[in-house]
Scaffold this active site. Structure first.
Site, mmCIF file in Angstrom:
data_model
loop_
_atom_site.group_PDB
_atom_site.id
_atom_site.type_symbol
_atom_site.label_atom_id
_atom_site.label_comp_id
_atom_site.label_asym_id
_atom_site.label_seq_id
_atom_site.Cartn_x
_atom_site.Cartn_y
_atom_site.Cartn_z
ATOM 1 C CG ASP A 4 54.017 25.994 -52.026
ATOM 2 O OD1 ASP A 4 54.132 25.960 -50.789
ATOM 3 O OD2 ASP A 4 54.457 26.924 -52.717
ATOM 4 N N GLY A 5 53.194 21.721 -53.563
ATOM 5 C CA GLY A 5 52.428 20.604 -54.124
ATOM 6 C C GLY A 5 52.192 19.517 -53.063
ATOM 7 C CG ASP A 11 42.585 29.462 -74.361
ATOM 8 O OD1 ASP A 11 41.867 29.393 -75.372
ATOM 9 O OD2 ASP A 11 43.817 29.619 -74.395
ATOM 10 N NE ARG A 51 31.678 32.851 -78.122
ATOM 11 C CZ ARG A 51 30.898 31.987 -78.745
ATOM 12 N NH1 ARG A 51 31.416 31.121 -79.589
ATOM 13 N NH2 ARG A 51 29.603 31.985 -78.569
ATOM 14 C CB ALA A 95 43.322 33.175 -73.899
ATOM 15 C CG ASN A 126 47.025 26.704 -54.640
ATOM 16 O OD1 ASN A 126 47.200 27.386 -53.648
ATOM 17 N ND2 ASN A 126 47.994 26.060 -55.256
ATOM 18 C CD GLU A 127 44.737 26.739 -58.779
ATOM 19 O OE1 GLU A 127 44.850 25.495 -58.640
ATOM 20 O OE2 GLU A 127 45.663 27.511 -58.532
HETATM 21 P P1 NAP Z 1 53.355 21.918 -60.442
HETATM 22 O O1 NAP Z 1 52.980 22.292 -61.850
HETATM 23 O O2 NAP Z 1 54.320 20.821 -60.200
HETATM 24 O O3 NAP Z 1 53.884 23.222 -59.637
HETATM 25 C C1 NAP Z 1 53.256 24.431 -59.680
HETATM 26 C C2 NAP Z 1 54.136 25.491 -58.994
HETATM 27 O O4 NAP Z 1 53.259 26.335 -58.237
HETATM 28 C C3 NAP Z 1 55.177 24.951 -58.017
HETATM 29 O O5 NAP Z 1 56.348 25.738 -58.103
HETATM 30 C C4 NAP Z 1 54.501 25.146 -56.672
HETATM 31 O O6 NAP Z 1 55.427 25.283 -55.596
HETATM 32 C C5 NAP Z 1 53.785 26.444 -56.915
HETATM 33 N N1 NAP Z 1 52.669 26.725 -56.021
HETATM 34 C C6 NAP Z 1 51.685 25.894 -55.607
HETATM 35 N N2 NAP Z 1 50.840 26.554 -54.804
HETATM 36 C C7 NAP Z 1 51.306 27.822 -54.716
HETATM 37 C C8 NAP Z 1 50.855 28.978 -54.042
HETATM 38 N N3 NAP Z 1 49.743 28.963 -53.321
HETATM 39 N N4 NAP Z 1 51.573 30.118 -54.193
HETATM 40 C C9 NAP Z 1 52.661 30.155 -54.945
HETATM 41 N N5 NAP Z 1 53.144 29.108 -55.611
HETATM 42 C C10 NAP Z 1 52.462 27.950 -55.498
HETATM 43 O O7 NAP Z 1 51.968 21.555 -59.738
HETATM 44 P P2 NAP Z 1 51.674 21.153 -58.232
HETATM 45 O O8 NAP Z 1 52.899 21.209 -57.406
HETATM 46 O O9 NAP Z 1 50.844 19.920 -58.252
HETATM 47 O O10 NAP Z 1 50.731 22.374 -57.826
HETATM 48 C C11 NAP Z 1 49.464 22.544 -58.395
HETATM 49 C C12 NAP Z 1 49.300 24.021 -58.591
HETATM 50 O O11 NAP Z 1 50.039 24.421 -59.727
HETATM 51 C C13 NAP Z 1 47.890 24.451 -58.902
HETATM 52 O O12 NAP Z 1 47.128 24.606 -57.743
HETATM 53 C C14 NAP Z 1 48.123 25.743 -59.653
HETATM 54 O O13 NAP Z 1 47.999 26.878 -58.811
HETATM 55 C C15 NAP Z 1 49.554 25.672 -60.118
HETATM 56 N N6 NAP Z 1 49.609 25.857 -61.563
HETATM 57 C C16 NAP Z 1 50.206 26.981 -62.020
HETATM 58 C C17 NAP Z 1 50.236 27.249 -63.376
HETATM 59 C C18 NAP Z 1 50.884 28.515 -63.857
HETATM 60 O O14 NAP Z 1 51.418 29.261 -63.006
HETATM 61 N N7 NAP Z 1 50.838 28.796 -65.150
HETATM 62 C C19 NAP Z 1 49.654 26.357 -64.288
HETATM 63 C C20 NAP Z 1 49.045 25.216 -63.794
HETATM 64 C C21 NAP Z 1 49.010 24.972 -62.413
HETATM 65 P P3 NAP Z 1 56.357 24.092 -55.086
HETATM 66 O O15 NAP Z 1 57.457 24.041 -56.089
HETATM 67 O O16 NAP Z 1 56.814 24.547 -53.747
HETATM 68 O O17 NAP Z 1 55.532 22.843 -55.059
#
Ligand code: NAP
Length: 264
Positions: free
Chosen positions: A45-46, A150, A148, A185, A122-123
């Site tokens: 997804d990334g 995180d 107020r 939080a 995503n967001e």
């Molecule tokens: P990453 O930290 O390497 O991976 C984030 C995980 O989220 C990966 O497993 C990715 O899937 C999955 N993902 C991304 N979009 C998704 C969606 N729409 N639905 C379900 N899972 C999804 O970061 P990255 O690959 O650069 O992705 C950035 C995304 O990470 C941000 O948009 C944010 O949504 C997410 N994120 C999540 C958290 C958390 O859950 N606590 C914290 C920070 C950021 P793949 O393995 O297939 O790439």
């Protein structure tokens, strides 16, 4: 038809990328990374998020499709052993387009006219880098609460299964033209109070975040973090633009949710 293929960059994804490129050219499709009609992302997804950001200026003319090589693959729903099938679909059959809402983020700065506009698949998350973030949250022009804590996460329905889910937000069907605001939080006691529940806003409601203290914070749009200084406000709403996915077979959203989070 013009296409491009974007790889995560690891060995397997590069091999599959080359394979797709060769097959599609054999079918006499044109490789064109400047103005593609179809963008195929190979990775996770990334990788699809990166591809989306590369083509945000052509969202009306470009459709995305994802092949996943080992990761969750919420957006990337084709498996490596289905690549031949996918290529034949792209080359030979007219495909269906599904359009989903994306988030518009406008950042305004103090003392200058400059505004920055971003689109998120995503967001957008806003997080303090030290201390608590204090922000007024206005909805549709009215003060709703003073937050107020995180940070805050404003997600699209497609992004509701990503960061938003980890924050206790609801999973929304991506056909809904909404954005969701989830807290990270929040401090809640006799002095400070926030709603504490995620809010889902319709298309015509704008959410404005106004920083009240001068702690450093970061704004992240999908996978990209921007260090923002002197921010006056961050405005979020459903964008005019939509993301377009090429669909070659049915893949119901709730089935994908079940297979990703419960059991396949
Ligand atoms: P990453 O930290 O390497 O991976 C984030 C995980 O989220 C990966 O497993 C990715 O899937 C999955 N993902 C991304 N979009 C998704 C969606 N729409 N639905 C379900 N899972 C999804 O970061 P990255 O690959 O650069 O992705 C950035 C995304 O990470 C941000 O948009 C944010 O949504 C997410 N994120 C999540 C958290 C958390 O859950 N606590 C914290 C920070 C950021 P793949 O393995 O297939 O790439």
């Amino acid at each position: 038809m013009k296409f491009t293929v974007k790889s995560r960059g690891d060995h397997d994804s590069n091999m599959i990328t080359q394979k797709i490129k060769n097959y599609l050219q054999e079918f006499e499709l044109t490789y064109n990374s400047e103005e593609p009609d179809v963008v195929i992302s190979v990775g996770g997804d990334g990788t699809l998020l990166e591809a989306f950001h590369e083509y945000t200026d052509r969202l009306y003319d470009t459709a995305f499709v994802g092949v996943h090589t080992g990761h969750l693959g919420f957006y990337a729903d084709w498996k490596p052993d289905e690549v031949e099938k996918l290529v034949i679909h792209i080359a030979k059959t007219p495909f269906k387009i599904v359009e989903y809402p994306v988030l518009e983020v406008v950042v305004r700065h103090h003392g200058e006219q400059k505004t920055e506009r971003f689109l998120a698949l995503n967001e957008c998350s806003v997080k303090s880098t030290e201390g608590s973030l204090v922000m007024d949250i206005e909805i549709k022009g009215d003060l709703f609460e003073t937050f107020r804590g995180d940070g805050l996460c404003i997600s699209t329905p497609s992004g509701s299964t990503a960061y938003n889910k980890a924050l206790g937000g609801a999973i929304l069907h991506p056909s809904l033209s909404t954005i969701q605001l989830a807290e990270m939080a929040s401090i809640n006691n006799r002095v400070y109070r926030t709603i504490g529940s995620p809010l889902v806003l319709p298309q015509h409601h704008t959410c404005l975040l106004k920083p009240l203290n001068d702690v450093d914070f970061q704004v992240t749009i999908d996978h990209k973090t921007l260090l923002q200084k002197e921010v006056k406000s961050i405005q979020c709403r459903v964008a005019e633009e939509k993301v377009r996915f090429a669909r070659f077979r049915p893949f119901p959203f709730w089935k994908r949710v079940k297979e990703s989070f419960i059991t396949d």
